[in-house]
Structures are given as structure tokens and as C-alpha cells.
Design an enzyme around this catalytic site. Structure first.
Site, PDB file in Angstrom:
ATOM      1  CE  LYS A 141      -1.500   2.976   2.819  1.00  0.00           C
ATOM      2  NZ  LYS A 141      -1.571   4.222   2.040  1.00  0.00           N
ATOM      3  N   GLY A 197       7.311   5.707   8.076  1.00  0.00           N
ATOM      4  CA  GLY A 197       6.398   6.841   8.237  1.00  0.00           C
ATOM      5  C   GLY A 197       6.597   7.461   9.602  1.00  0.00           C
ATOM      6  N   GLY A 256       3.658   4.598  13.652  1.00  0.00           N
ATOM      7  CA  GLY A 256       4.448   3.398  13.948  1.00  0.00           C
ATOM      8  C   GLY A 256       4.089   2.804  15.299  1.00  0.00           C
ATOM      9  CD  GLU A 289      14.282   2.168   9.226  1.00  0.00           C
ATOM     10  OE1 GLU A 289      14.574   3.257   9.769  1.00  0.00           O
ATOM     11  OE2 GLU A 289      14.950   1.138   9.362  1.00  0.00           O
ATOM     12  CB  CYS A 306      13.650   9.557   7.608  1.00  0.00           C
ATOM     13  SG  CYS A 306      12.261   8.904   6.758  1.00  0.00           S
ATOM     14  CD  GLU A 319      10.410  13.498  11.212  1.00  0.00           C
ATOM     15  OE1 GLU A 319       9.375  12.880  11.524  1.00  0.00           O
ATOM     16  OE2 GLU A 319      11.346  12.989  10.563  1.00  0.00           O
TER      17      GLU A 319
HETATM   18  C1  UN1 Z   1      14.425   8.549   3.953  1.00  0.00           C
HETATM   19  O1  UN1 Z   1      14.676   9.706   4.195  1.00  0.00           O
HETATM   20  O2  UN1 Z   1      13.349   8.050   4.312  1.00  0.00           O
HETATM   21  O3  UN1 Z   1      20.177   8.592   2.895  1.00  0.00           O
HETATM   22  C2  UN1 Z   1      15.337   7.666   3.192  1.00  0.00           C
HETATM   23  C3  UN1 Z   1      19.270   9.113   2.264  1.00  0.00           C
HETATM   24  C4  UN1 Z   1      18.549   8.292   1.231  1.00  0.00           C
HETATM   25  C5  UN1 Z   1      17.438   7.528   1.866  1.00  0.00           C
HETATM   26  C6  UN1 Z   1      16.565   8.362   2.750  1.00  0.00           C
HETATM   27  N1  UN1 Z   1      19.444   7.422   0.566  1.00  0.00           N
HETATM   28  O4  UN1 Z   1      18.914  10.252   2.467  1.00  0.00           O
END
Ligand code: UN1
Length: 496
Positions: free
Chosen positions: A175, A228, A233, A250, A284, A385
Site C-alpha cells: 500500500k 512513516g 508506527g 523506520e 527522514c 520533526e
Molecule cells: C528517507 O529519508 O526516508 O540517505 C530515506 C538518504 C537516502 C534515503 C533516505 N538514501 O537520504
């Protein structure tokens, strides 16, 4: 009339049973309608899981090297279609083409890495404590995997989850984020073209509250992988805990770059612009805190502010653009909420802080690259965040203080330190409480063949990418073969 896309369930492209759709629009220009995608319900998900169970029975018996061959063909097709995919991705997600090309490349790397793993997927042969007895392990597929993916890496993150899951012999129900459904549609077309048996993959579009939760709660889906928010989570974690599911999470980050007084400031400047404002801060791994030694603070921050102000906002598909839009209006309002928080807390705005004016950017969700100084460690701006182009600068007096500030948040994804002192660099690798630490590079830039993930509220101990992810998507089977022809009792007969 915009195209209506379908789900892929039980080997066919099908309409949602409830007949409901949502719109997918370009965040750089809301008048650009990409298509209508299924706003699916529980019945669609049920059908997908039923089919995925059949897909699993077939795929688990396909030898791992043959599964790897399919993924190698997927990699080849991704290479051929890189430009088309990058363009489609920028159109629905907004980040600039250089970045969406990188996003496709991350998928290509993941495909080729997984393809070769089909010829490894090692177990162990271990000496038994008894004579004429063998002890060994192998990696066994688990079942139907439920994958829930975010908007910021529309291709790379689905591939991080799908390819190792498939290589290990599982089937997949995915999804994707309702903000970027088109990219995963294209990815599923590629998987089928590469020869993946149709029931091994199911694509169900829709919202987290309907399709996502039905997937997490489904008793026939023993594995869930989610990228997310930390809040979502936590909800998923409760359900998976209750149902004894294997879960990889994650989640959020509040990543910091430390700039020491002996840093190469030109290098650090390039790094902070890329880390903080690349992907409009919607990674992230984005650098959302800049921790600067007081000896270089004023000099460095002035340069960061000037360079951030000079970044060109615009449509990511145009050559001159440095920074694209946010994903939607709600994301922009969240950024504005934090602008309010910054003001209340007396942080000093040195650049940005507003929506850009002018007609050119009026129909997208743009926001100026923003830098605050005088941000206090422990304040909300420094702790929470934001997922947007807002950088908070904290001034420190020593390495020890910098490390303390870095570690003083609830998240623990990535961190970075700029220094020319090798001892400081190695101390940081040891001290910084994150899953990933970079030396003389920003907090973004993880490579597909290394484990990816964070500590504390960022994750739950698992890693994506690299060799570790294949352990997540498989079970260890331990096999003992006694060929002595007699009963041999472990722990007893050999210690008489
Ligand atoms: C993410 O931000 O969810 O290192 C992944 C990085 C990318 C992956 C980020 N290769 O910023």
C-alpha cells in the site's frame, strides 16, 4: 478527463469494489491532475491477501537464484526506464529531477544487490557436539508481507522493502502513500514485465486508516514493514505486538550536523545546503539541526543564510530549480505551525520563514528555505520533526556539548560531524547515538548495500538495506541430521 488507475489484485488490474477514487495532483502545480487512484476498502485488501497466499505457495518453491534472476531483470528495466520514472516521480512528489533520478538509482542498486543475494542467502553448517550428526541452518521464507510506504522516496523505499521480501521467497501486498501512487503503479508494471508470477505481488491503493490498518490487522499477513511517522508506527507496533507479527519500523528523525571550529567551512556549507534543503527537507535523514562551535558560529551561519536565500524554488522538472515544493498544503501548514513555535520561543529568523510571493509559485506548495539561530537545546523547535525546509542552529562551546545536544532528542536516525581532527571524528563515531553517522558529509546519502535505520524512537531494532534486511524477511530454520543409527542424547551422552 484524467486517467483512472486500478489496483493489481489476483493477477489483474481491477477497480476498487466500492467504486471510490482519490485524486493525485502535482504539488508544484495543483491544476495538474495526474490521475484518479482507488480509494480502496477492506474487501479489496481481503482479496489481495487471499491471492498473495496463493502467490506465496508458488514463489516459496521457486529456487532463490531464479527469484534473483527476476529481480535482475527488474533492475535492467529500471535502468532502461530511469528517465521516465524520474519524470513521473517529480511530477507527483515534487523533488528535483536530479533527486528523483537518484531515487530510481537507489531502486536499481537494491535490485542488483538482491539479485546476487539469490546465490548466497547463506545459512551455517555448525559442528554438532555428537558424532555422526550434522547441524545446519538455512533461511526460509515467511509468507505474505504487508508493506506500507511513504511519499518522500516514491520508488526507492518500496524497492527496499519489496526486493528483499521477494528474494527471500515471500509474496507482497503493498500500500503506497496516497500522495505518490503513480510511481508504485509503474514499479508493479515493471515487476510483471520482468516475469514475476502475477499473484506474488498485489498493489492496493488507498488510505492508511482503511487499507493500511486492514493490512496490519490481517491474520494472514505475518510480516509488516512500515516507513512513516513515529505516531503511526506506535499504533502499528501495538497491533503487531498483540498479533505476534514481525515488524520493521523506520520512523522520524531530528538529525544534526556538528560543525567544529577546525572544520573545512566550504565543505560544510555545501553539506548543510544539501542536507537541510534537499528534498525540501522531507527526508527522514534530513539535517534539521546545525550544531556549530561558537568560534566559527557567526561566520558560518551568515554564509548558510546567504546561500539558503539564493536557492531557487520551483518546479522540480525545470533545470534551474534547486528546491521543489512540499508534498501538500497540510505539510506546508505544519511548517508554518513551527514558524509560530519559533517566534514564541524567541529564535532568531535569519532567512526565509514565509511562503514565496509571486504568480510563478502560486499554484504549488512552496515554502522558503528557512534558518533560525539562537535555538535552545531542548526547545520544541530543536526537538520535534518538522519535515520541511527549516534548519535550527544551536551554538555550542565544545565537542562534548555538541555530542550531548546531538543525543538529546528522542530520535536517532543519522548524524554528521565536520572536523579535520581524526580523533574528534572517531570519538563522534563512538559517541553519537544514531544508526548512521557521517564524517565530513551531511546526514543524508545512505547507500543501498549498507544497513539503514535508526535507534531510539526512529526504529525498532531492524534495518533496511544491506545484508541485514534478508534476515528480517526470512526465518532461520535449524536442521539436525543424526546419521549414527542410534539414539544420541544432546547434553547427556557426550558428557557421561
Ligand atoms: C528517507 O529519508 O526516508 O540517505 C530515506 C538518504 C537516502 C534515503 C533516505 N538514501 O537520504
Amino acid at each position: 478527463m484524467a486517467k483512472s488507475f486500478k489496483n493489481f489484485i489476483a493477477g489483474e488490474w481491477v477497480e476498487p469494489r466500492n467504486g471510490a477514487y482519490f485524486e493525485n495532483r502535482n504539488p508544484a502545480d495543483e491544476s495538474d491532475l495526474i490521475g484518479r487512484f482507488p480509494d480502496s476498502g477492506r474487501a479489496d485488501l481481503e482479496a489481495a491477501v487471499r491471492s498473495a497466499r496463493r502467490g506465496f505457495e508458488l514463489w516459496r518453491r521457486t529456487p532463490a537464484p531464479a527469484r534473483g534472476d527476476v529481480l535482475r531483470r527488474v533492475g535492467d528495466l529500471l535502468v532502461q526506464q530511469k528517465e521516465k520514472l524520474a519524470d513521473a516521480m517529480t511530477r507527483e512528489m515534487g523533488k528535483v529531477l536530479a533527486e528523483t533520478r537518484g531515487d530510481v538509482q537507489e531502486g536499481i542498486d537494491t535490485a542488483f544487490y538482491a539479485a546476487t543475494e539469490g546465490r548466497r542467502l547463506f545459512g551455517h553448517v555448525v559442528p554438532s557436539e555428537l558424532a555422526n550428526k550434522w547441524a545446519m541452518t538455512y533461511r526460509r521464507p515467511i509468507g505474505v508481507t504487508g508493506l506500507i510506504t511513504p511519499f518522500n522516496f516514491p520508488l526507492a523505499i518500496p524497492t527496499w522493502k519489496m526486493f528483499p521480501a521477494l528474494l527471500c521467497g515471500n509474496s507482497v501486498v503493498i500500500k503506497p502513500s496516497e500522495d505518490v501512487p503513480h510511481t508504485v503503479h509503474l514499479l508493479v508494471e515493471i515487476l510483471l514485465e520482468a516475469g514475476l508470477p502475477p499473484e506474488v505481488v498485489q498493489l492496493v491503493h488507498g488510505r492508511g486508516e482503511s487499507v493500511g490498518s486492514a493490512l496490519v490487522e490481517h491474520p494472514d499477513v505475518p510480516v509488516i514493514s512500515f516507513t512513516g511517522s513515529t505516531a503511526t508506527g506506535a499504533i502499528i507496533g501495538e497491533t503487531c505486538g498483540r498479533m505476534h507479527k514481525r515488524l520493521s519500523l523506520e520512523m522520524g528523525g531530528k538529525n544534526a550536523m556538528i560543525v567544529m571550529d577546525d572544520a573545512d567551512l566550504d565543505l560544510a556549507l555545501d553539506g548543510i545546503l544539501w542536507g537541510a534543503f534537499g528534498t525540501t527537507g522531507q527526508r527522514c535523514t534530513a539535517t534539521s539541526r546545525l550544531i556549530v562551535h561558537r568560534k566559527v558560529h557567526d561566520r558560518f551561519v551568515a554564509r548558510v543564510a546567504d546561500a539558503a536565500a539564493a536557492l531557487r524554488l520551483g518546479d522540480g522538472r525545470q533545470d534551474k530549480t534547486d528546491v521543489g515544493p512540499l508534498i501538500h498544503e497540510e505539510a506546508r501548514r505544519k511548517v508554518e505551525h513551527y514558524i509560530g513555535v519559533a517566534e514564541e520561543q524567541g529564535a532568531e529568523l535569519v532567512t526565509g520563514g514565509k511562503r514565496p510571493g509571486g504568480k510563478r509559485l502560486g499554484s504549488g506548495y512552496f515554502f522558503q528555505p528557512t534558518v533560525y539561530t539562537g535555538v535552545k537545546a531542548g526547545s520544541r523547535l530543536e526537538q520535534e520533526e518538522i519535515f520541511g525546509p527549516v534548519l535550527s542552529v544551536v551554538r555550542v562551546g565544545s565537542y562534548e556539548e555538541a555530542a550531548r545536544v546531538n543525543n538529546g532528542v528522542k530520535y536517532g536516525l543519522s548524524s554528521s560531524i565536520y572536523t579535520s581532527n581524526v580523533n574528534t571524528a572517531f570519538r563522534a563515531l563512538q559517541d553519537l547515538d544514531n544508526g548512521i553517522t557521517y564524517v565530513n558529509a551531511p546526514t543524508i546519502g545512505a547507500e543501498a548495500h549498507l544497513p539503514f535505520g535508526g535507534v531510539k524512537a526512529t526504529g525498532n531494532g531492524h534495518r533496511e538495506g544491506g545484508w541485514e534486511v534478508f534476515e528480517f524477511y526470512s526465518e532461520t530454520k535449524v536442521c539436525y541430521v543424526d546419521f549414527s543409527g542410534a539414539l544420541q542424547r544432546a547434553q547427556i551422552d557426550n558428557y557421561d
